[in-house]
Scaffold this active site. Structure first.
Site, PDB file in Angstrom:
ATOM      1  N   ARG A 118      75.629 -13.906  22.177  1.00 11.17           N
ATOM      2  CA  ARG A 118      74.524 -13.868  21.075  1.00 11.17           C
ATOM      3  C   ARG A 118      74.499 -15.683  21.086  1.00 11.17           C
ATOM      4  NH1 ARG A 118      73.762 -11.677  15.057  1.00 11.17           N
ATOM      5  NH2 ARG A 118      73.111 -10.075  16.559  1.00 11.17           N
ATOM      6  N   HIS A 145      66.330  -9.091  22.008  1.00 12.03           N
ATOM      7  CA  HIS A 145      67.501  -8.415  21.481  1.00 12.03           C
ATOM      8  C   HIS A 145      67.521  -6.928  21.757  1.00 12.03           C
ATOM      9  CE1 HIS A 145      70.951  -7.550  18.549  1.00 12.03           C
ATOM     10  NE2 HIS A 145      70.056  -7.651  17.486  1.00 12.03           N
ATOM     11  N   GLN A 148      69.774  -4.155  20.226  1.00 16.93           N
ATOM     12  CA  GLN A 148      68.858  -3.676  18.882  1.00 16.93           C
ATOM     13  C   GLN A 148      67.842  -2.424  19.407  1.00 16.93           C
ATOM     14  OE1 GLN A 148      69.665  -4.410  15.536  1.00 16.93           O
ATOM     15  NE2 GLN A 148      68.535  -2.405  15.270  1.00 16.93           N
ATOM     16  N   ASP A 239      61.716  -6.880   9.474  1.00 11.45           N
ATOM     17  CA  ASP A 239      62.689  -7.530   9.820  1.00 11.45           C
ATOM     18  C   ASP A 239      62.536  -8.805   8.999  1.00 11.45           C
ATOM     19  OD1 ASP A 239      65.170  -8.843  11.001  1.00 11.45           O
ATOM     20  OD2 ASP A 239      64.036  -9.458  12.863  1.00 11.45           O
ATOM     21  N   CYS A 278      66.492  -3.653  11.343  1.00  5.41           N
ATOM     22  CA  CYS A 278      67.483  -4.178  12.283  1.00  5.41           C
ATOM     23  C   CYS A 278      68.807  -4.310  11.311  1.00  5.41           C
ATOM     24  CB  CYS A 278      67.357  -5.174  13.285  1.00  5.41           C
ATOM     25  SG  CYS A 278      66.743  -6.565  12.326  1.00  5.41           S
ATOM     26  N   ARG A 306      73.681   1.277  16.790  1.00  4.15           N
ATOM     27  CA  ARG A 306      74.175   0.328  17.606  1.00  4.15           C
ATOM     28  C   ARG A 306      75.441   0.296  18.696  1.00  4.15           C
ATOM     29  NH1 ARG A 306      72.374  -5.055  16.556  1.00  4.15           N
ATOM     30  NH2 ARG A 306      73.595  -5.351  18.394  1.00  4.15           N
TER      31      ARG A 306
HETATM   32  N1   CP Z   1      70.847  -6.233  13.642  1.00  2.00           N
HETATM   33  C1   CP Z   1      72.011  -7.232  14.082  1.00  2.00           C
HETATM   34  O1   CP Z   1      72.057  -7.596  15.041  1.00  2.00           O
HETATM   35  O2   CP Z   1      72.891  -7.290  13.057  1.00  2.00           O
HETATM   36  P1   CP Z   1      73.927  -8.515  13.297  1.00  2.00           P
HETATM   37  O3   CP Z   1      73.227  -9.936  13.022  1.00  2.00           O
HETATM   38  O4   CP Z   1      74.913  -8.376  12.058  1.00  2.00           O
HETATM   39  O5   CP Z   1      74.873  -8.426  14.297  1.00  2.00           O
HETATM   40  N1  NVA Z   2      65.290 -11.486  13.829  1.00  2.00           N
HETATM   41  C1  NVA Z   2      66.530 -11.865  13.365  1.00  2.00           C
HETATM   42  C2  NVA Z   2      67.251 -10.618  13.638  1.00  2.00           C
HETATM   43  C3  NVA Z   2      68.864 -10.443  13.148  1.00  2.00           C
HETATM   44  C4  NVA Z   2      69.542  -9.496  13.586  1.00  2.00           C
HETATM   45  C5  NVA Z   2      67.316 -13.093  13.914  1.00  2.00           C
HETATM   46  O1  NVA Z   2      67.170 -13.381  15.008  1.00  2.00           O
HETATM   47  O2  NVA Z   2      67.843 -13.632  12.996  1.00  2.00           O
END
Ligand code: CP
Ligand code: NVA
Length: 330
Positions: A118, A145, A148, A239, A278, A306
């Site tokens: 990440r 992502h 997701q 989102d 998400c 997930r």
């Molecule tokens: N949706 C998602 O990726 O959640 P987190 O940021 O909690 O991993």
């Molecule tokens: N668009 C959001 C998704 C979080 C799971 C971000 O990148 O913060």
């Protein structure tokens, strides 16, 4: 599943060519099967105890941003598949301080069987994948992502008997939308996204989705009206308006007036629509409590999925022979 067959499956590991998952269209040809496999394992209690395709393997997960769902679902999912999950928080690593991404990739490839990452810039996960000899999974970057999206496609397929209409996105043109649009294109689902002017998704990624949609027969459309997008929709998805790493963008929130998913907006959708997010949700900003807590909301199934979707992906990427054999047997 008979134990002898399981043992045969576990002995078949073939990792000669690694596959990375940086965006959901990296696994276009397998996405439908990945989703079906995930649904099967979710509903196969016996497999949960006996099927250990990651036996003897270790999966490292690097986080440069916070996470609840991704971290816990990878840790539990790897463990259920018989593997060892290792969470690597960026503050504790040499990466980003005294060591390059390339050197980190080379070193981790000597210990691990798969890396999830990440990160902030998508270039960073591309760099990690380029220098790793093991599969790399993007666990969220500023552009994509894919994990997701795999769970989102699984959730839509699970609810296919009540989804009558297109997928509507309302909000920011962000990383989650990018892979949702690609995922819809791959599975042949129509998507209409509404974003404020100036917050549209990346045009190159949307063009990629439209090219895929030409083959699958779906429609990928954008607009700047939340009402247009949700009218007659079977799925409504939103989102956060401000993603992780964008907190410095003062005033971004004020551009989203009229893009909240609330009771008035969802009344324009098909009556059996499902609401998706998400998570984490900023209740009162992009969605009201009334919508996210309604009977139409599937957000917690989506969060659970997930884990199943990632278990399917991990098995495919780390032990394709076991994935294939399990698939053929069920
Ligand atoms: N949706 C998602 O990726 O959640 P987190 O940021 O909690 O991993
Ligand atoms: N668009 C959001 C998704 C979080 C799971 C971000 O990148 O913060």
């Amino acid at each position: 599943m008979p134990r002898m067959v399981l043992q045969e499956i576990l002995n078949m590991k073939d990792n000669e060519q690694k596959v990375d998952l940086l965006a959901i269209d990296d696994i276009s040809e397998k996405l439908s099967e990945i989703v079906d496999w995930a649904i099967r394992i979710k509903n196969d209690d016996e497999a949960l105890y006996d099927f250990k395709p990651l036996d003897g393997m270790s999966v490292g997960s690097i986080y440069e941003k916070p996470s609840t769902r991704t971290r816990v679902s990878f840790e539990v999912g790897v463990n259920r598949l018989g593997g060892q999950p290792i969470t690597l928080l960026s503050g504790d690593l040499q990466l980003g301080k005294s060591e390059t991404i390339a050197d980190t990739a080379s070193v981790l490839s000597r210990y691990l069987d798969c890396i999830t990452y990440r990160c902030f810039g998508h270039d960073d996960v591309m760099e990690l994948a380029k220098h790793s000899t093991i599969p790399v999974i993007n666990a969220l970057s500023d552009l994509h992502h894919p994990c997701q999206a795999a769970a989102d496609m699984m959730t839509i397929v699970e609810n296919s008997d009540r989804v009558n209409g297109h997928v509507a996105w309302v909000g920011d043109g962000n990383n989650v939308l990018h892979d949702l649009a690609l995922g819809c294109a791959i599975l042949g689902l129509d998507i209409k996204f509404a974003t404020p002017v100036g917050f549209e998704p990346d045009p190159d990624i949307i063009m990629r989705a439209q090219k895929i949609a030409e083959r699958s027969g779906s429609k990928i459309e954008g607009c700047n009206s939340a009402e247009d997008a949700v009218t007659d929709a079977g799925v409504i998805y939103t989102d956060v308006f401000v993603s992780m790493g964008e907190e410095h963008l003062d005033g971004k929130m004020s551009s989203f007036d009229g893009f909240q998913v609330n009771e008035e907006l969802v009344a324009k959708a098909d009556e059996s629509y499902i609401f998706m997010h998400c998570l984490p949700a900023h209740r009162g900003d992009e969605v009201t409590d009334g919508v996210i807590d309604s009977q139409n909301s599937v957000v917690f199934d989506q969060a659970e999925n997930r884990m199943w979707a990632q278990m399917s992906i991990l098995t495919l990427l780390c032990n394709e022979a076991a994935w294939q054999t399990y698939w053929e047997l069920r």
